[in-house]
Motif scaffolding. Structure first.
Motif, PDB file in Angstrom:
ATOM      1  N   ALA A  98       0.828  -1.211   0.000  1.00 56.00           N
ATOM      2  CA  ALA A  98       0.000   0.000   0.000  1.00 56.00           C
ATOM      3  C   ALA A  98       0.860   1.257   0.000  1.00 56.00           C
ATOM      4  CB  ALA A  98      -0.932  -0.009   1.210  1.00 56.00           C
ATOM      5  N   LEU A 111      -4.205   5.400   4.071  1.00 53.80           N
ATOM      6  CA  LEU A 111      -3.675   4.069   3.790  1.00 53.80           C
ATOM      7  C   LEU A 111      -4.714   2.981   4.035  1.00 53.80           C
ATOM      8  CD1 LEU A 111       0.045   4.124   5.007  1.00 53.80           C
ATOM      9  CD2 LEU A 111      -0.813   3.940   2.668  1.00 53.80           C
ATOM     10  N   LEU A 114      -6.955   3.054   1.060  1.00 50.38           N
ATOM     11  CA  LEU A 114      -6.211   2.589  -0.111  1.00 50.38           C
ATOM     12  C   LEU A 114      -6.025   1.072  -0.063  1.00 50.38           C
ATOM     13  CD1 LEU A 114      -4.606   3.129  -2.692  1.00 50.38           C
ATOM     14  CD2 LEU A 114      -2.586   3.599  -1.273  1.00 50.38           C
ATOM     15  N   ALA A 115      -5.718   0.541   1.109  1.00 52.29           N
ATOM     16  CA  ALA A 115      -5.537  -0.901   1.254  1.00 52.29           C
ATOM     17  C   ALA A 115      -6.804  -1.643   0.862  1.00 52.29           C
ATOM     18  CB  ALA A 115      -5.144  -1.241   2.684  1.00 52.29           C
ATOM     19  N   ILE A 118      -7.058  -1.539  -2.902  1.00 52.65           N
ATOM     20  CA  ILE A 118      -6.086  -2.457  -3.517  1.00 52.65           C
ATOM     21  C   ILE A 118      -6.615  -3.880  -3.487  1.00 52.65           C
ATOM     22  CG2 ILE A 118      -3.805  -3.519  -3.207  1.00 52.65           C
ATOM     23  CD1 ILE A 118      -2.864  -0.731  -2.178  1.00 52.65           C
ATOM     24  N   PRO A 131      -2.184  -5.902   0.740  1.00 51.45           N
ATOM     25  CA  PRO A 131      -1.615  -4.544   0.793  1.00 51.45           C
ATOM     26  C   PRO A 131      -0.652  -4.324   1.947  1.00 51.45           C
ATOM     27  CG  PRO A 131      -3.933  -4.531   1.430  1.00 51.45           C
ATOM     28  CD  PRO A 131      -3.662  -5.897   0.886  1.00 51.45           C
TER      29      PRO A 131
END
Length: 507
Positions: A98, A111, A114-115, A118, A131
């Motif tokens: 990540a 994060l 975002l993880a 992902i 991630p």
């Protein structure tokens, strides 16, 4: 009629001494997988760097989505919907997945968010990623996934891929191709560069072929053979490597329980490798990237010293000898990483020739480098291995990846070694150059040298090797004659020495 996604019209780019692209024109349609083919130095890299905003053309124009397109930098290209997966990974080993992906985003989310994204995108496209995993612990195939997912999070309309399968296993290639077909079906266009022509035939809808910076033809890959495409690229018949009839001689190299802790936190420790290699023999060593290939080459070249008795050369213990001392004995090596390891990027080809050949080619006189002799040797390598460059005073960085590979391999072969160890000898080179390099390896073996070829290209190993062994987690399987080996047997060997023992028991 569907609107063309990308129109390239008359692009020209020249550098001192070379025209990289000359009046290049072609079209990419929505949802199309379009191959860009050509020899090393044909202008492919310059062209895709222009599309991605890394190079400004001298003439010509680009049209994207029906509008004039002239990105000032990669950020502008990404904003326009163009993404690129480079041949060399740009990841930080100490960071997790990540964090690496966040570094490539203009405005990354938190994060945690975002993880989650992902995980969602990677599973959607059949490229599952954790991630939170540290990148240094990932295989080469998993690192490739990180680069691809980073691009897919941008929702690109055009995805450029440069040699994306060079470090992947056959199984990983199939997964990647399934992902690319899904993307194409959803309307994403893919501009695909590869020297693996059977992959081009399996994946791509159309191909544009470059030679010396110009478009020389187009084709539908599945309607022509790989050989036909290769001959369109080079403009002549393709040479097929030929093995001279010869018998192997005395044992030159012995490894007796070679063990070595990797100097890298993310490397692989070598564990009790035993091996004999004879004069006139080509030994092929296969394996998925990250299983100890770099460490094995380092131990054999002298970059990574080991206990003296672990490596014997013609009966003499040499484990503690450094590279220059081993070169005096006739042991030469070419590592996988050409830029920065095999060659210094900002040094000229003349200077790079001196880095490894100074001992065997006697390039010094009274303690000083003989520049005339060194320049002559660099020119000899350039000529013998068809390195596309204006001359030996050009820097290593100025060469395309494939041309630098030809220079690095040629620099070692022309030193007439008694043992040559090469890792990924044809990585990133075109079909014609790959055939020439393989022929050169067979030729030095025919002269009586021992050759160890470490490669992830199983077809290459089957073509040049007398015996085959597999490297898995730092352990080497028992070498077996290449003739008669089946794909199933090779797969078991790649799985590890224990699997191979099972295969013998089961018959």
């Amino acid at each position: 009629m569907t609107e063309t996604l990308l129109e390239i019209d008359g692009l020209t780019k020249a550098y001192p001494g070379v025209v990289a692209n000359k009046d290049v024109s072609f079209l990419v349609q929505p949802g199309e997988v379009h191959a860009l083919l050509g020899e090393n130095g044909a202008g492919k890299s310059t062209l895709v760097k222009t599309i991605y905003g890394l190079v400004t053309p001298d003439a010509g124009r680009m049209v994207l989505h029906g509008r004039r397109y002239a990105p000032a930098d990669p950020r502008a290209a990404r904003a326009a919907g163009v993404a690129m997966v480079f041949q060399h990974f740009s990841l930080f080993d100490a960071l997790n997945v990540a964090e690496n992906i966040a570094l490539g985003m203009e405005n990354p989310p938190r994060l945690r968010d975002l993880a989650a994204r992902i995980t969602e995108v990677s599973e959607l496209y059949g490229l599952p990623l954790d991630p939170g995993r540290i990148v240094g612990d990932l295989s080469a195939g998993e690192r490739q996934r990180v680069e691809i997912i980073r691009c897919l999070l941008q929702d690109p309309k055009l995805l450029i891929m440069d040699e994306p399968t060079s470090v992947l296993t056959p199984q990983e290639v199939e997964i990647l191709f399934a992902t690319l077909r899904k993307l194409a079906h959803e309307g994403t266009s893919i501009l695909y560069i590869s020297h693996k022509l059977e992959e081009i035939r399996a994946l791509c809808d159309h191909a544009t072929i470059l030679r010396l910076g110009q478009v020389v033809g187009t084709c539908t890959p599945r309607e022509v053979s790989a050989r036909d495409m290769a001959e369109m690229m080079v403009g002549s018949a393709l040479h097929v490597p030929e093995r001279a009839a010869a018998e192997t001689g005395a044992v030159l190299l012995q490894l007796d329980g070679l063990s070595l802790r990797s100097p890298s936190d993310f490397g692989t420790t070598l564990k009790g490798i035993r091996l004999e290699v004879r004069a006139g023999e080509v030994l092929g060593i296969g394996g998925v990237a990250g299983n100890g290939q770099d460490e094995l080459l380092g131990a054999l070249s002298g970059e990574l010293p080991v206990a003296p008795g672990m490596i014997r050369w013609q009966g003499r213990a040499i484990g503690a000898l450094r590279p220059r001392a081993r070169r005096r004995l006739g042991i030469c090596a070419a590592p996988e990483e050409r830029m920065g390891h095999a060659a210094a990027p900002d040094m000229t080809l003349t200077e790079n020739a001196a880095l490894t050949a100074v001992t065997r080619k006697k390039l010094t006189k009274n303690g000083f480098l003989n520049w005339r002799k060194t320049r002559s040797y660099a020119a000899e390598v350039i000529d013998a291995f068809d390195v596309r460059t204006p001359g030996p005073e050009n820097t290593a960085r100025s060469l395309s990846g494939g041309n630098l590979q030809k220079f690095v391999i040629g620099r070692e072969i022309l030193q007439r070694p008694d043992l040559l160890v090469v890792n990924q000898p044809t990585w990133g080179v075109d079909a014609s150059a790959a055939a020439a390099i393989r022929q050169a390896l067979l030729d030095i073996a025919a002269r009586g040298a021992a050759v160890i070829v470490i490669s992830q290209d199983l077809d290459e190993l089957m073509e040049v090797s007398d015996r085959f062994a597999a490297l898995n987690d730092g352990r080497l399987s028992e070498p077996r004659p290449t003739a008669g080996l089946t794909v199933k047997e090779i797969g078991l060997m790649l799985g590890g020495a224990h699997d191979m023992e099972v295969a013998h028991v089961d018959g």
